[in-house]
Write a protein that holds these residues in place. Structure first.
Motif, PDB file in Angstrom:
ATOM      1  N   ILE A  64       0.875  -1.166   0.000  1.00 24.36           N
ATOM      2  CA  ILE A  64       0.000   0.000   0.000  1.00 24.36           C
ATOM      3  C   ILE A  64       0.915   1.219   0.000  1.00 24.36           C
ATOM      4  O   ILE A  64       1.810   1.327   0.845  1.00 24.36           O
ATOM      5  CB  ILE A  64      -0.901   0.038   1.259  1.00 24.36           C
ATOM      6  N   GLY A  65       0.738   2.103  -0.959  1.00 20.89           N
ATOM      7  CA  GLY A  65       1.539   3.316  -1.045  1.00 20.89           C
ATOM      8  C   GLY A  65       0.780   4.494  -0.468  1.00 20.89           C
ATOM      9  O   GLY A  65      -0.414   4.646  -0.706  1.00 20.89           O
ATOM     10  N   ILE A  66       1.485   5.320   0.287  1.00 18.04           N
ATOM     11  CA  ILE A  66       0.894   6.526   0.874  1.00 18.04           C
ATOM     12  C   ILE A  66       1.783   7.696   0.459  1.00 18.04           C
ATOM     13  O   ILE A  66       2.962   7.736   0.800  1.00 18.04           O
ATOM     14  CB  ILE A  66       0.822   6.431   2.410  1.00 18.04           C
ATOM     15  N   ARG A  67       1.209   8.619  -0.302  1.00 18.13           N
ATOM     16  CA  ARG A  67       1.971   9.763  -0.819  1.00 18.13           C
ATOM     17  C   ARG A  67       1.404  11.051  -0.210  1.00 18.13           C
ATOM     18  O   ARG A  67       0.223  11.343  -0.353  1.00 18.13           O
ATOM     19  CB  ARG A  67       1.870   9.808  -2.327  1.00 18.13           C
ATOM     20  N   LEU A  68       2.264  11.799   0.482  1.00 20.97           N
ATOM     21  CA  LEU A  68       1.900  13.095   1.031  1.00 20.97           C
ATOM     22  C   LEU A  68       2.652  14.150   0.237  1.00 20.97           C
ATOM     23  O   LEU A  68       3.861  13.998  -0.005  1.00 20.97           O
ATOM     24  CB  LEU A  68       2.280  13.199   2.509  1.00 20.97           C
ATOM     25  N   THR A  69       1.953  15.211  -0.176  1.00 23.98           N
ATOM     26  CA  THR A  69       2.605  16.243  -0.977  1.00 23.98           C
ATOM     27  C   THR A  69       2.460  17.612  -0.325  1.00 23.98           C
ATOM     28  O   THR A  69       1.671  18.442  -0.766  1.00 23.98           O
ATOM     29  CB  THR A  69       2.042  16.255  -2.416  1.00 23.98           C
ATOM     30  N   PRO A  81      -0.370  -4.707   3.599  1.00 25.68           N
ATOM     31  CA  PRO A  81      -1.800  -4.522   3.873  1.00 25.68           C
ATOM     32  C   PRO A  81      -2.125  -4.620   5.365  1.00 25.68           C
ATOM     33  O   PRO A  81      -2.964  -3.878   5.871  1.00 25.68           O
ATOM     34  CB  PRO A  81      -2.464  -5.648   3.079  1.00 25.68           C
ATOM     35  N   GLU A  82      -1.437  -5.515   6.080  1.00 22.72           N
ATOM     36  CA  GLU A  82      -1.685  -5.646   7.527  1.00 22.72           C
ATOM     37  C   GLU A  82      -1.319  -4.359   8.261  1.00 22.72           C
ATOM     38  O   GLU A  82      -2.065  -3.901   9.126  1.00 22.72           O
ATOM     39  CB  GLU A  82      -0.878  -6.827   8.099  1.00 22.72           C
ATOM     40  N   ALA A  83      -0.172  -3.769   7.915  1.00 21.16           N
ATOM     41  CA  ALA A  83       0.237  -2.516   8.556  1.00 21.16           C
ATOM     42  C   ALA A  83      -0.733  -1.390   8.202  1.00 21.16           C
ATOM     43  O   ALA A  83      -1.021  -0.528   9.037  1.00 21.16           O
ATOM     44  CB  ALA A  83       1.667  -2.151   8.147  1.00 21.16           C
ATOM     45  N   ALA A  84      -1.268  -1.394   6.971  1.00 22.12           N
ATOM     46  CA  ALA A  84      -2.253  -0.382   6.570  1.00 22.12           C
ATOM     47  C   ALA A  84      -3.519  -0.503   7.412  1.00 22.12           C
ATOM     48  O   ALA A  84      -4.091   0.505   7.839  1.00 22.12           O
ATOM     49  CB  ALA A  84      -2.576  -0.521   5.080  1.00 22.12           C
ATOM     50  N   ARG A  85      -3.963  -1.745   7.668  1.00 22.45           N
ATOM     51  CA  ARG A  85      -5.141  -1.950   8.523  1.00 22.45           C
ATOM     52  C   ARG A  85      -4.883  -1.452   9.943  1.00 22.45           C
ATOM     53  O   ARG A  85      -5.756  -0.847  10.567  1.00 22.45           O
ATOM     54  CB  ARG A  85      -5.532  -3.418   8.550  1.00 22.45           C
ATOM     55  N   GLU A  86      -3.678  -1.718  10.474  1.00 22.24           N
ATOM     56  CA  GLU A  86      -3.338  -1.245  11.817  1.00 22.24           C
ATOM     57  C   GLU A  86      -3.331   0.275  11.870  1.00 22.24           C
ATOM     58  O   GLU A  86      -3.822   0.874  12.834  1.00 22.24           O
ATOM     59  CB  GLU A  86      -1.980  -1.802  12.244  1.00 22.24           C
ATOM     60  N   LEU A  87      -2.782   0.917  10.835  1.00 24.13           N
ATOM     61  CA  LEU A  87      -2.778   2.376  10.773  1.00 24.13           C
ATOM     62  C   LEU A  87      -4.197   2.918  10.712  1.00 24.13           C
ATOM     63  O   LEU A  87      -4.555   3.853  11.428  1.00 24.13           O
ATOM     64  CB  LEU A  87      -1.980   2.861   9.561  1.00 24.13           C
ATOM     65  N   ALA A  88      -5.039   2.308   9.879  1.00 27.20           N
ATOM     66  CA  ALA A  88      -6.440   2.741   9.765  1.00 27.20           C
ATOM     67  C   ALA A  88      -7.158   2.599  11.099  1.00 27.20           C
ATOM     68  O   ALA A  88      -7.894   3.500  11.519  1.00 27.20           O
ATOM     69  CB  ALA A  88      -7.157   1.944   8.680  1.00 27.20           C
ATOM     70  N   ALA A  89      -6.948   1.495  11.800  1.00 29.01           N
ATOM     71  CA  ALA A  89      -7.596   1.280  13.099  1.00 29.01           C
ATOM     72  C   ALA A  89      -7.117   2.308  14.110  1.00 29.01           C
ATOM     73  O   ALA A  89      -7.916   2.836  14.900  1.00 29.01           O
ATOM     74  CB  ALA A  89      -7.325  -0.139  13.608  1.00 29.01           C
TER      75      ALA A  89
END
Length: 170
Positions: A64-69, A81-89
């Motif tokens: 999962i890519g997360i781009r901040l500009t 994907p698991e880390a993305a779910r943890e971040l979302a939670a």
């Protein structure tokens, strides 16, 4: 896939966020080829200089890519994907905590005015999942903090005290 979300930095500047699905290589990888977040790294193995996906024909693990500009440049992160779910939670928990802290006093509404997301005042968290009016009766489906759901019937004019009421309409 873009999220279209915009946050602000500490100076109040707008920072657009884009979330993508695909192969995003972590900036560093461990000697065993793992990514810093514990997921499998994609790309070149540090010890051999070989791209494992290219040599064995298998596809790289999804990232999962997360781009901040922000105005000062661009930040690109990736995670499993698991880390993305943890971040979302973690973000959901922080949002709920902020909303609960921001509320002043409880508000009382008639049962007929309840809407999804309203949180009942009391010692246990109860959130309105749905509210359906049937004549002079309102059928409210509540969800507890533990994830259990149940439906309760109220007179449409019954007073219900809420801890939190989200903006919006029914």
């Amino acid at each position: 896939m873009g999220s279209g979300t915009v946050i602000t930095d500490t100076d109040g500047h707008r920072v657009p966020i884009t979330v993508t699905v695909g192969e995003h290589r972590p900036a560093t990888a461990g000697a065993d080829g793992s990514a810093p977040d514990g997921g499998p790294a994609t790309g070149v193995k540090p010890a051999t200089g070989v791209n494992p996906a290219a040599s064995d024909g298998s596809a790289p693990a999804p990232r999962i890519g997360i781009r901040l500009t922000p105005p000062t440049g661009e930040l690109v992160w990736s995670c499993s994907p698991e880390a993305a779910r943890e971040l979302a939670a973690a973000l959901v928990r922080a949002a709920e905590e902020a909303e609960n802290a921001a509320t002043g006093r409880p508000v009382t509404v008639e049962a007929g005015e309840l809407r999804r997301g309203d949180v009942r005042d009391g010692d246990r968290a109860m959130t309105v999942e749905s509210a359906r009016t049937d004549g002079s009766t309102v059928h409210v489906t509540w969800k507890s903090g533990a994830g259990r759901s149940w439906t309760q019937a109220y007179a449409a004019d019954a007073a219900i005290t809420l801890k939190r009421r989200l903006p919006g309409s029914r």
